[in-house]
Design a protein around this motif. Structure first.
Motif, mmCIF file in Angstrom:
data_model
loop_
_atom_site.group_PDB
_atom_site.id
_atom_site.type_symbol
_atom_site.label_atom_id
_atom_site.label_comp_id
_atom_site.label_asym_id
_atom_site.label_seq_id
_atom_site.Cartn_x
_atom_site.Cartn_y
_atom_site.Cartn_z
ATOM 1 N N GLN A 9 -41.276 -32.942 6.590
ATOM 2 C CA GLN A 9 -42.532 -33.612 6.237
ATOM 3 C C GLN A 9 -43.526 -32.613 5.657
ATOM 4 O OE1 GLN A 9 -43.811 -35.728 9.739
ATOM 5 N NE2 GLN A 9 -42.442 -37.457 9.320
ATOM 6 N N SER A 12 -42.611 -31.912 2.161
ATOM 7 C CA SER A 12 -42.930 -33.036 1.264
ATOM 8 C C SER A 12 -44.391 -33.018 0.811
ATOM 9 C CB SER A 12 -42.615 -34.373 1.936
ATOM 10 O OG SER A 12 -43.597 -34.712 2.906
ATOM 11 N N ARG A 13 -45.248 -32.296 1.540
ATOM 12 C CA ARG A 13 -46.674 -32.206 1.183
ATOM 13 C C ARG A 13 -46.970 -31.047 0.242
ATOM 14 N NH1 ARG A 13 -47.066 -32.596 6.948
ATOM 15 N NH2 ARG A 13 -47.056 -34.784 7.511
ATOM 16 N N ALA A 16 -45.600 -30.386 -6.039
ATOM 17 C CA ALA A 16 -44.325 -30.812 -6.624
ATOM 18 C C ALA A 16 -44.093 -30.168 -7.979
ATOM 19 C CB ALA A 16 -44.311 -32.326 -6.779
ATOM 20 N N LYS A 39 -40.989 -37.385 -5.745
ATOM 21 C CA LYS A 39 -41.584 -36.060 -5.810
ATOM 22 C C LYS A 39 -40.488 -35.006 -5.631
ATOM 23 C CE LYS A 39 -45.305 -33.618 -3.404
ATOM 24 N NZ LYS A 39 -46.281 -33.689 -2.320
ATOM 25 N N PHE A 46 -38.068 -36.157 -2.693
ATOM 26 C CA PHE A 46 -38.684 -37.038 -1.702
ATOM 27 C C PHE A 46 -39.068 -38.343 -2.379
ATOM 28 C CE2 PHE A 46 -39.523 -32.769 -0.112
ATOM 29 C CZ PHE A 46 -39.137 -32.886 1.212
ATOM 30 N N TYR A 47 -38.959 -39.438 -1.640
ATOM 31 C CA TYR A 47 -39.467 -40.703 -2.172
ATOM 32 C C TYR A 47 -40.324 -41.382 -1.115
ATOM 33 C CZ TYR A 47 -34.956 -42.249 -0.142
ATOM 34 O OH TYR A 47 -33.875 -42.462 0.670
ATOM 35 N N PHE A 48 -41.434 -41.952 -1.604
ATOM 36 C CA PHE A 48 -42.479 -42.518 -0.758
ATOM 37 C C PHE A 48 -42.759 -43.952 -1.191
ATOM 38 C CE2 PHE A 48 -43.175 -38.041 -1.348
ATOM 39 C CZ PHE A 48 -43.747 -37.540 -0.198
ATOM 40 N N GLU A 54 -46.342 -40.475 4.140
ATOM 41 C CA GLU A 54 -45.102 -39.903 4.673
ATOM 42 C C GLU A 54 -43.914 -40.407 3.852
ATOM 43 O OE1 GLU A 54 -45.084 -37.558 6.983
ATOM 44 O OE2 GLU A 54 -47.248 -37.741 7.142
ATOM 45 N N PRO A 55 -42.934 -39.536 3.603
ATOM 46 C CA PRO A 55 -41.792 -39.967 2.801
ATOM 47 C C PRO A 55 -40.924 -40.998 3.525
ATOM 48 C CG PRO A 55 -41.431 -37.748 3.640
ATOM 49 C CD PRO A 55 -42.828 -38.139 4.016
ATOM 50 N N ALA A 58 -35.432 -38.576 1.729
ATOM 51 C CA ALA A 58 -35.309 -37.376 0.905
ATOM 52 C C ALA A 58 -33.844 -37.177 0.543
ATOM 53 C CB ALA A 58 -35.833 -36.157 1.650
#
Length: 149
Positions: A9, A12-13, A16, A39, A46-48, A54-55, A58
């Motif tokens: 997580q 993912s932040r 990108a 992203k 990652f996909y949101f 939050e994703p 991934a």
């Protein structure tokens, strides 16, 4: 594959290399295309949900194949299960080409081969190993013993 959820997580932040809202359809039969914020961070895709921080998931971009499916769409499949594909729809053929190129460059294997290639080119030009200054021994370097780029 094992992973630490909190570390994933946090990753993912991170900023990108590439990010956009794309249409995405998972590998399950009957799944429908959904808008996702996609992203690319290092070698993770990652996909949101478009309204969540939050994703949802991934994809680790190792041992995978990126294939153009249509002028503005591509898929990602993995060598261990090539029939299981994640499909993505872009806004244009140009955006599709950009995503495919970025995804192909994202794997560790691609980065490793590029590093080896450029190291060898610099060594040919200068006569010196550019990584020697970092104390990396020839034997341990990239775990390559005898492989050529």
């Amino acid at each position: 594959m094992r992973y630490n959820e909190k570390e994933l997580q946090a990753l993912s932040r991170q900023p990108a290399e590439k990010a956009a809202e794309l249409g995405m359809r998972g590998p399950k039969k009957g799944s429908v295309v959904k808008r996702r914020l996609v992203k690319l961070v290092v070698n993770f895709l990652f996909y949101f949900r478009t309204d969540e921080a939050e994703p949802v998931g991934a994809l680790l971009l190792e041992h995978c194949r990126v294939t153009q499916e249509e002028p503005s769409g591509f898929s990602i499949s993995f060598l261990e299960d090539p029939e299981r594909k994640y499909h993505f729809e872009c806004c244009s053929a140009e955006q599709c080409q950009e995503w495919m190129a970025a995804l192909r460059r994202a794997s560790y294997e691609f980065m490793r081969r590029s590093l080896i290639f450029y190291r060898n080119e610099i060594q040919k030009m200068t006569g010196k190993d550019p990584l020697e200054q970092f104390g990396i021994s020839e034997e341990a370097r990239f775990q390559l013993s005898g492989l050529k780029a």
